[in-house]
Design a protein around this motif. Structure first.
Motif, short mmCIF file in Angstrom:
data_model
loop_
_atom_site.label_atom_id
_atom_site.label_comp_id
_atom_site.label_asym_id
_atom_site.label_seq_id
_atom_site.Cartn_x
_atom_site.Cartn_y
_atom_site.Cartn_z
N GLU A 179 0.85 -1.19 0.00
CA GLU A 179 0.00 0.00 0.00
C GLU A 179 0.88 1.23 0.00
O GLU A 179 2.11 1.14 0.00
N ASN A 184 -4.30 3.31 0.57
CA ASN A 184 -4.37 2.07 -0.21
C ASN A 184 -4.03 2.36 -1.67
O ASN A 184 -4.32 3.45 -2.18
N TYR A 186 -3.87 1.25 -5.94
CA TYR A 186 -4.64 0.59 -6.98
C TYR A 186 -3.99 0.82 -8.34
O TYR A 186 -3.35 1.86 -8.56
N THR A 196 -6.35 -4.24 -6.74
CA THR A 196 -5.80 -3.78 -5.47
C THR A 196 -5.57 -4.97 -4.56
O THR A 196 -6.21 -6.02 -4.70
N ARG A 209 -11.40 2.68 0.92
CA ARG A 209 -11.19 1.51 0.06
C ARG A 209 -12.47 0.70 -0.07
O ARG A 209 -12.87 0.31 -1.18
N GLU A 225 -9.14 -8.34 -6.46
CA GLU A 225 -8.40 -8.15 -5.22
C GLU A 225 -7.26 -9.17 -5.19
O GLU A 225 -7.46 -10.33 -4.83
N THR A 242 -6.38 5.71 -2.38
CA THR A 242 -7.54 6.18 -1.64
C THR A 242 -7.18 6.31 -0.17
O THR A 242 -6.35 5.55 0.35
#
Length: 284
Positions: A179, A184, A186, A196, A209, A225, A242
């Motif tokens: 991260e 977080n 992505y 992510t 998130r 994910e 985020t």
């Protein structure tokens, strides 16, 4: 001068004090939450309270107040500081006790501290220009899923990123991005799938998130994910982060390499707009 809250008392910020024996100070034995404020209302408050309860439970810290009491304190701080847009920081530590590595036995009162920070959230310039990040090894402890106040390495990582001319750092473990230093991470691949890392002890279960993954699914995006590598990130169509304070923020450069065409991506921009719209409608 700001009004803050310290252990049952609202007071001017220069009068807010905690004990030198507080375990948050001595051992980083505490947890925290940051709630955004838009139009004088609290964003995702129930989500932050749920994560706070989990963090305290994982560390066996008793709740310093009920959720209704915490909501009242937040609202009073908004009013007392005339906070239209910004953040409320809340910290709960185990409390004050003689210095000992063992958790103190017996009845110890947790410390509860809250304060406000003003700042531009909705119209941050970085949402239009994008962020530049560098990658650094993830050297944090193994329970990153608990939102503790031990933030020295994230602070070191942000400082190193700034030294390298970037805005932030993405942390890497075993070749995969975990991260960001306080957010977080992505990517959106060439097929348009949003990727992510899944929840585990390796990352913080971000409140934003959770909302973004739900909104992405509702808008028809494919969500995967799973871990992604630096190489996959460099080849991505888009990248973004985020967090409670940044909402959705595009990443346009990683380690000096442009992501996509080097401009904020359409998907990140759309998710940011949708998130803010829903967050304002559901704020308390």
């Amino acid at each position: 001068m700001r009004t803050v809250y310290v252990n049952g008392v609202f007071c001017p910020e220069n009068q807010g004090v905690v004990s030198i024996f507080d375990r948050g100070f001595l051992f980083a034995d505490g947890v925290y939450e940051v709630t955004s404020v838009l139009d004088g209302k609290l964003i995702d408050f129930s989500g932050h309270m749920a994560r706070l309860r989990r963090s305290m439970s994982e560390l066996s810290i008793p709740a310093p107040a009920s959720e209704d009491e915490l909501l009242s304190i937040h609202r009073q701080l908004v009013d007392k500081n005339a906070l239209a847009e910004g953040l409320i920081y809340m910290q709960v530590s185990r409390g004050a006790a003689d210095r000992d590595f063992l958790f103190p036995a017996g009845d110890i009162r947790p410390s509860l501290v809250l304060f406000t920070q003003t700042g531009q959230l909705r119209d941050r310039p970085a949402a239009k220009t994008g962020l530049k990040v560098v990658t650094l090894p993830d050297l944090r402890w193994a329970r990153r899923d608990i939102k503790t106040v031990q933030l020295l390495y994230p602070s070191m990582a942000k400082t190193e990123a700034k030294r390298r001319g970037a805005d932030d750092a993405w942390l890497v473990e075993d070749g995969f991005v975990t991260e960001g230093s306080s957010n977080n991470a992505y990517i959106v691949n060439a097929d348009g799938a949003l990727i992510t890392r899944p929840l585990s002890h390796a990352i913080l279960p971000g409140i934003t998130r959770s909302a973004i993954l739900r909104l992405a699914t509702e808008t028809g995006l494919t969500v995967e994910e799973r871990p992604f590598s630096i190489e996959e990130a460099l080849a991505a169509r888009e990248a973004f982060i985020t967090s409670a304070s940044s909402f959705v923020m595009p990443v346009v450069e990683i380690d000096g390499h442009k992501i996509g065409d080097g401009a904020p991506g359409e998907i990140a921009g759309r998710l940011r707009a949708i998130y803010i719209d829903e967050a304002v409608k559901t704020a308390v």
